[in-house]
Design a protein around this motif. Structure first.
Motif, PDB file in Angstrom:
ATOM      1  N   UNK A   1     -21.485  19.248 -46.972  1.00 51.73           N
ATOM      2  CA  UNK A   1     -22.734  18.725 -47.547  1.00 51.73           C
ATOM      3  C   UNK A   1     -22.607  17.222 -47.814  1.00 51.73           C
TER       4      UNK A   1
ATOM      5  N   UNK B   1     -22.353  15.080 -44.601  1.00 54.98           N
ATOM      6  CA  UNK B   1     -23.635  14.875 -43.927  1.00 54.98           C
ATOM      7  C   UNK B   1     -24.500  13.874 -44.694  1.00 54.98           C
ATOM      8  N   UNK B   2     -24.493  13.968 -46.015  1.00 52.90           N
ATOM      9  CA  UNK B   2     -25.260  13.017 -46.829  1.00 52.90           C
ATOM     10  C   UNK B   2     -24.772  11.596 -46.632  1.00 52.90           C
TER      11      UNK B   2
ATOM     12  N   UNK C   1     -23.150  10.449 -44.043  1.00 51.16           N
ATOM     13  CA  UNK C   1     -23.455  10.044 -42.660  1.00 51.16           C
ATOM     14  C   UNK C   1     -24.902   9.537 -42.555  1.00 51.16           C
TER      15      UNK C   1
END
Lengths: 422, 233
Positions: free
Chosen positions: B137, B140-141, B143
């Motif tokens: 999580x 991805x945030x 990125x």
């Protein structure tokens, strides 16, 4: 003497008001002594000229008392008893919270109802430069034609308001079937019927921010069976405080508000097949001056950076055919850099479906849209360089028609998100 | 004298034979227990996998953002992972029952220690699963945030965050299992400290000029009147 309708501690308007007025004009947002004087004088003149048989009242959200705005406002009106100061909800010691827009508008609706106003105009005093008869144009459809909600039609510099032109307007037009050019405009007029309907709603949608509140209001008008109209009112010149954030945050706020309403109004929009024009008062024109320019290379680079790194995120949302098209687009030069309208419409629809099916956290999904939007913006800038206002509007019209043509794709994927994946 | 030797040998043979006679059934019982456990485990595995495939368990896990589990599963299928866990759990129970048939006191001691250890294993498992989900999580945030800030190595940042959280959760799990003890803490401290120091040095030495140019640009921008930002909305 200025009458304070509510204080920051108690924002409830009184059940009965000491004066009665057929019309109300509310100025929301912070303004300055230099702006408020001419604005009020012009509004008073317009009401007297346009609606001589009706009395008006002016509602002004609470201003910074130190800078003399209220004093300037008192000096500007002929009858200070008709200038009502409303307490804006605060989240700090002085400045009203931008996230308190919903509370402010609700307070304005309730105050206008308390004064017995049949028609109300709400103006973003700090953001909109009104044309001389802008307020009259806004109120006239309500007073003379029985309209319930009148949206604004702004003059904007070239390319300004690209989110509205590329997403909000085409998406809402395709879904709800009404051609309201600036659905997220902060200025509007409405009937007492619409005001009462909104005031009666238990919860006002979104996060209470300016854009979420404005979109919530328009959605109520679109889906509630209200008669709509729009009016050319002037130049939208600035960005609101809560829209001054980073682009991905603004996009997330706009898309979030749009997609929440999309989920909420499924039975309504799935029945709509085509769009109808909304009556327009005035002749639309572009802004005289060009706005800030867009650096094509920087915009394309931001799109390509997203394509290089966000593929694992986009793969979850977009079908392979769209990803293939995007990869091809990234390899093109400036003169060939065109994002097809059909692809753009499907990308927006795919994000709406991903938001609905919760394929990933919404805090990740919506900001991941930003590089795609920059890809569209770069394509639009490359295509429309040198275009005049009429050609730019024709281009937006073509985009809207494509959104309408692709709507069956949205409906199919909404109903069968797993099975329909071309 | 010879009679006594013969008697002793007979006694000894009789004792060995009687011991063998008493041991062989226990061995047979152990083998039987393992065999039954394998058969029962295979049947449960088959039924469970059929149910999970029917429920589209793999796709649902992916939808819930738990695709990290698939990465660690045989054939990238969490359903098959569940099947393997079931059959090996069943075989382990069979072996324990079999060992109990051989030696009861040893088995009692082993079982009590195993039962006392099981909560630790469960919590360690939860820590690793939670760490894996959190790592994914956050990665991805980071990125998405880095791409939107137009940073040039967003993947590197995202990968760094992912491994930092993963290493932290694995270290916590091992600590909970009492594996490694002080060595683990020391190794983790050195690794973590080393990474931070390396990053600080890389930024400090490698980006010295970039940082100074950035500050100069910032100062210039403050001196000049700011351009109006583009109005997207």
């Amino acid at each position: 003497m200025v009458e304070t309708q509510a204080t920051s501690d108690a924002t409830e308007p009184p059940a009965t008001a000491p004066i009665q007025a057929g019309l109300a004009v509310a100025f929301a947002g912070q303004t300055t002594p230099e702006l408020i004087g001419p604005l009020l004088r012009s509004a008073e003149r317009e009401l007297a000229r346009g609606f001589p048989d009706r009395s008006g009242v002016f509602l002004l959200t609470e201003q910074d008392s130190a800078d003399g705005t209220m004093a300037a406002a008192r000096d500007a009106v002929t009858d200070p008893a008709r200038l009502i100061q409303l307490a804006a909800p605060h989240d700090g010691p002085r400045a009203p919270s931008p996230a308190a827009r919903a509370q402010t508008i609700r307070l304005i609706f309730e105050s206008a109802a308390a004064f017995g106003a049949d028609a109300l105009a709400v103006i973003d005093a700090d953001l909109t430069t009104l044309e001389p008869d802008g307020i009259h144009r806004l109120l006239r459809p309500v007073v003379e034609q029985g309209a319930d909600f009148v949206g604004p039609y702004y003059a904007r510099p070239r390319f300004a308001g690209a989110i509205t032109s590329s997403i909000v307007y085409p998406f809402m037009r395709a879904l709800y079937g009404r051609r309201l050019r600036f659905p997220a405009g902060g200025d509007f007029a409405c009937s007492s019927r619409f005001g009462k309907f909104c005031s009666a709603q238990a919860t006002w949608g979104g996060d209470g921010s300016r854009i979420a509140t404005d979109l919530w209001l328009v959605h109520r008008a679109l889906t509630g069976g209200f008669k709509m109209s729009q009016a050319v009112i002037g130049l939208r010149s600035g960005a609101a405080a809560d829209e001054d954030a980073e682009l991905s945050a603004v996009l997330a706020r706009v898309l979030g508000a749009l997609f929440i309403e999309t989920e909420r109004n499924v039975p309504f929009w799935q029945k709509v097949r085509t769009s109808e024009p909304v009556p327009l008062a005035g002749t639309p024109v572009g802004a005289e001056k060009d706005g800030p320019t867009i650096d094509f290379k920087q915009t394309v680079d931001a799109f390509r950076l997203g394509l290089d790194h966000l593929m694992p995120v986009w793969e979850v949302v977009l079908p392979p055919s769209s990803l293939h098209e995007l990869r091809k687009l990234a390899r093109r030069t400036e003169d060939q850099f065109r994002l097809p309208d059909a692809l753009w419409a499907r990308i927006v629809y795919d994000f709406a479906i991903a938001f609905h099916t919760r394929v990933m956290s919404r805090e990740h999904l919506l900001p991941a849209f930003a590089p795609l939007y920059l890809g569209w913006l770069a394509s639009h800038v490359a295509e429309m360089s040198g275009a005049d206002f009429a050609r730019s509007e024709r281009r937006v019209e073509d985009l809207c028609l494509r959104f309408e043509a692709e709507k069956p794709y949205l409906i199919s994927r909404w109903r069968w998100p797993d099975r329909f994946n071309p | 004298m010879w009679d006594q030797v013969t008697l002793a040998l007979k006694d000894s043979l009789s004792r060995v034979l009687s011991s063998l006679a008493s041991f062989v059934p226990a061995v047979v019982a152990m083998l039987l227990a393992v065999l039954i456990a394998v058969i029962v485990g295979a049947v449960i595995q088959w039924i469970l996998c059929r149910i999970l495939y029917g429920l589209r368990f793999d796709e649902r896990l992916n939808d819930w953002g738990l695709s990290a589990i698939a990465e660690w599963s045989p054939g990238r299928s969490p359903t098959r992972l569940v099947g393997r866990v079931v059959i090996w759990g069943s075989i382990m129970i069979g072996v324990l029952v079999g060992v109990a048939a051989l030696e009861t006191t040893l088995m009692t001691a082993m079982l009590s220690r195993l039962i006392a250890y099981l909560p630790n294993v469960f919590i360690a498992f939860l820590l690793v699963v939670f760490g894996s989900v959190l790592a994914r999580f956050l990665a991805r945030g980071v990125l998405i945030g880095a791409v939107n800030l137009k940073l040039q190595s967003p993947h590197l940042l995202s990968l760094g965050v992912k491994w930092l959280v993963l290493v932290l959760s694995v270290a916590m799990a091992l600590e909970h299992l009492s594996i490694g003890g002080e060595i683990l803490k020391l190794a983790f401290g050195i690794l973590f400290g080393g990474i931070v120091l390396a990053m600080a040095l890389a930024v400090g030495l490698g980006s010295k000029d970039v940082v100074s140019r950035s500050w100069e640009r910032q100062a210039d921008r403050q001196a000049e009147p700011a351009d109006a930002p583009f109005q997207h909305l």
